[in-house]
Design a protein around this motif. Structure first.
Motif, mmCIF file in Angstrom:
data_model
loop_
_atom_site.group_PDB
_atom_site.id
_atom_site.type_symbol
_atom_site.label_atom_id
_atom_site.label_comp_id
_atom_site.label_asym_id
_atom_site.label_seq_id
_atom_site.Cartn_x
_atom_site.Cartn_y
_atom_site.Cartn_z
ATOM 1 N N ARG A 68 2.975 11.004 -1.424
ATOM 2 C CA ARG A 68 4.423 11.068 -1.585
ATOM 3 C C ARG A 68 5.129 10.085 -0.639
ATOM 4 N N GLN A 69 4.554 9.888 0.539
ATOM 5 C CA GLN A 69 5.160 8.961 1.490
ATOM 6 C C GLN A 69 5.084 7.512 1.015
ATOM 7 N N ALA A 71 5.730 6.815 -2.272
ATOM 8 C CA ALA A 71 6.382 6.812 -3.586
ATOM 9 C C ALA A 71 7.335 5.649 -3.727
ATOM 10 N N GLU A 72 8.113 5.377 -2.691
ATOM 11 C CA GLU A 72 9.023 4.249 -2.737
ATOM 12 C C GLU A 72 8.246 2.968 -2.437
ATOM 13 N N ALA A 73 8.845 1.883 -2.796
ATOM 14 C CA ALA A 73 8.196 0.587 -2.554
ATOM 15 C C ALA A 73 8.048 0.395 -1.054
ATOM 16 N N VAL A 74 6.822 0.232 -0.586
ATOM 17 C CA VAL A 74 6.564 0.019 0.836
ATOM 18 C C VAL A 74 5.758 -1.265 0.989
#
Length: 533
Positions: A68-69, A71-74
């Protein structure tokens, strides 16, 4: 090869990954991981999707996440920082649960784990995290039971070994066999007493390089005089040292070494051996005290002239007495160091029988030594001791030699720790011995009329008297040394006679004033050959 009774293996990550029912897939090839990365112990399994879960984790855990950590574009840097934190925290493996938030494991996460040497496994959707945790718990319980069973068996074997005739050596040998480590005992001087296996430090073995290091560490622990333990790493080994005995009455140091650190079960076995070894050494200490009383009795007999009895008894117990003529050395260690010193001397007697006999006499330690005793006496000075050393004497003359050594010990205490030989004192003469006695105050009081006159009038009566007496009461040579006329010397001597109320025409008066000069600390030099003109 592992030792015969090697302890069961620790819970290993590999055993968890090999469980077919979990269907875990290793994404980081073992060839690219650090050695033994898959053989690390696993204490528990934890799950978290926090960006930084490390505050809630401890070493030797497996972390499971659904990502989940991520989930956003990293960025790739985020993955690298995340994995680095886990590795630095001591996490042994990261598991990524697929098909929950995304299909497959992020390539950037695989690359980060590979670059940081952290094993990464893929957990299929069909395998719940609780199943992984339960499997790990079962393994931990199983292996903990195996470790406890091994520890009980090892302690039983060690207890049986302690019942053998040489219980201490048998105990240490059994500990070495059970742990698969070398085990060594160091005595109170920091010297290696015994080691198992016996050839551990022989030749060019890998452990040979550890001997110097472990000896230094053992000596430091002994010098502190307190119960302590320490661990150091050297040459690919972990060395662990533990003092034996009570505070201020240490008996030695137990050391062991081998690859890796011991787990709790192994440490419990070592603790039991420390207790047994400490008890054995305490029993040996009780025997040493009995031997000490015997030594004191033999010294009394030796001083009484019963040399044959002492020679026969010593020969049965420790070896023959040192060959005549012998020298007597006396030292007076602090009460807290007396036991340690006698144990040290016992070791030296065992190493070189026939060269040393010693015994306590009250707070003193009296040694009879032969011509080879130089290094031993230097070692005692290294302990911070003062020593007095007699002239050579036969055993029938031992009381006189003891008196000489005692007088030399008194002189030794005037300076730093070291050895003072009676021969040096005797060459200075009887009067020179006054400088180290309580006669100094008497000497200063005797000369006070002269020193007071010199201080008030700027005269040199004390110096003149010293030079005149040193020149055997001859006015001409004294005047030459002082750089004055001989009539000036005669006048000063007469003035000194008047101030002191003495007639220097008598031997007694001259000898008394010379002794006063010496005892008061005046630099009188060597006594004159004659004290009358």
């Amino acid at each position: 090869m592992p030792p015969l009774n090697a302890p069961p293996p620790l819970p290993a990550l590999r055993r968890l990954l090999d469980r077919p029912d979990l269907r875990l897939r290793l994404l980081t090839p073992e060839a690219g991981l650090p050695p033994y990365a898959l053989d690390q112990p696993v204490e528990w399994v934890h799950s978290s999707d926090l960006a930084d879960p490390t505050p809630f984790l401890s070493a030797h855990q497996v972390l499971l996440t659904t990502g989940r950590q991520f989930a956003e574009a990293v960025t790739d840097a985020f993955y690298i920082d995340y994995v680095t934190r886990l590795r630095d925290r001591g996490i042994v493996c990261l598991g990524f649960g697929t098909e929950v938030l995304r299909s497959g494991t992020p390539d950037a996460l695989v690359a980060a784990c590979q670059s940081r040497g952290l094993p990464l496994v893929e957990v299929p959707y069909e395998t719940p995290f609780i199943a992984v945790a339960r499997a790990a718990g079962d393994l931990v319980a199983e292996l903990r039971y195996a470790r406890n069973t091994w520890a009980l068996g090892a302690q039983r074997s060690i207890a049986l070994a302690a019942l053998r005739p040489d219980g201490l050596s048998a105990t240490l040998s059994e500990l070495s066999r059970q742990l698969g480590h070398w085990v060594a005992l160091f005595d109170m001087s920091g010297a290696l007493d015994r080691v198992f296996p016996r050839d551990t430090f022989a030749g060019a073995s890998a452990s040979r390089g550890s001997l110097d290091r472990v000896q230094r560490e053992a000596a430091q622990l002994i010098r502190r005089g307190q119960r302590a333990s320490t661990s150091v790493s050297t040459g690919g080994e972990t060395l662990t040292l533990q003092t034996l005995g009570r505070r201020d009455q240490l008996r030695g140091v137990l050391a062991h070494g081998g690859p890796g650190e011991l787990d709790q079960a192994s440490q419990e076995v070592v603790t039991s051996v420390i207790a047994l070894a400490g008890l054995a050494l305490e029993q040996n200490s009780a025997l040493d005290r009995a031997r000490g009383l015997l030594r004191s009795g033999l010294l009394h007999a030796l001083l009484g002239g019963d040399v044959d009895l002492v020679q026969a008894t010593s020969g049965e117990m420790w070896g023959p007495l040192p060959f005549e003529p012998v020298r007597v050395a006396v030292t007076d260690p602090a009460p807290g160091r007396l036991d340690a010193l006698t144990e040290f001397l016992e070791l030296r007697v065992e190493e070189s029988p026939g060269h040393l006999f010693f015994a306590r006499q009250g707070g003193l330690v009296v040694l009879c030594v032969d011509a080879t005793a130089g290094p031993l006496l230097d070692e005692l000075v290294g302990f911070g001791l003062h020593l007095g050393l007699s002239d050579r004497a036969r055993y029938r003359e031992l009381p006189h030699a003891l008196a000489q050594a005692s007088q030399a010990l008194e002189r030794s205490h005037e300076g730093a720790p070291g050895i003072v030989e009676f021969d040096v004192i005797s060459r200075q003469g009887v009067l020179a011995f006054l400088a180290g006695t309580d006669a100094s105050e008497v000497g200063r009081a005797t000369l006070q009329p002269l020193t007071a006159h010199d201080a008030v009038h700027g005269t040199e009566l004390v110096r003149t008297l010293r030079v005149w007496l040193g020149r055997n009461g001859q006015f001409g040579p004294a005047a030459t040394e002082l750089g004055v006329h001989r009539h000036t010397v005669r006048a000063r001597v007469s003035q000194a006679e008047a101030l002191l109320g003495r007639d220097f025409g008598t031997f007694h008066a001259r000898a008394d004033i010379w002794a006063a000069l010496l005892a008061s600390g005046d630099d009188a030099g060597s006594p004159p050959e004659h004290l009358s003109s």
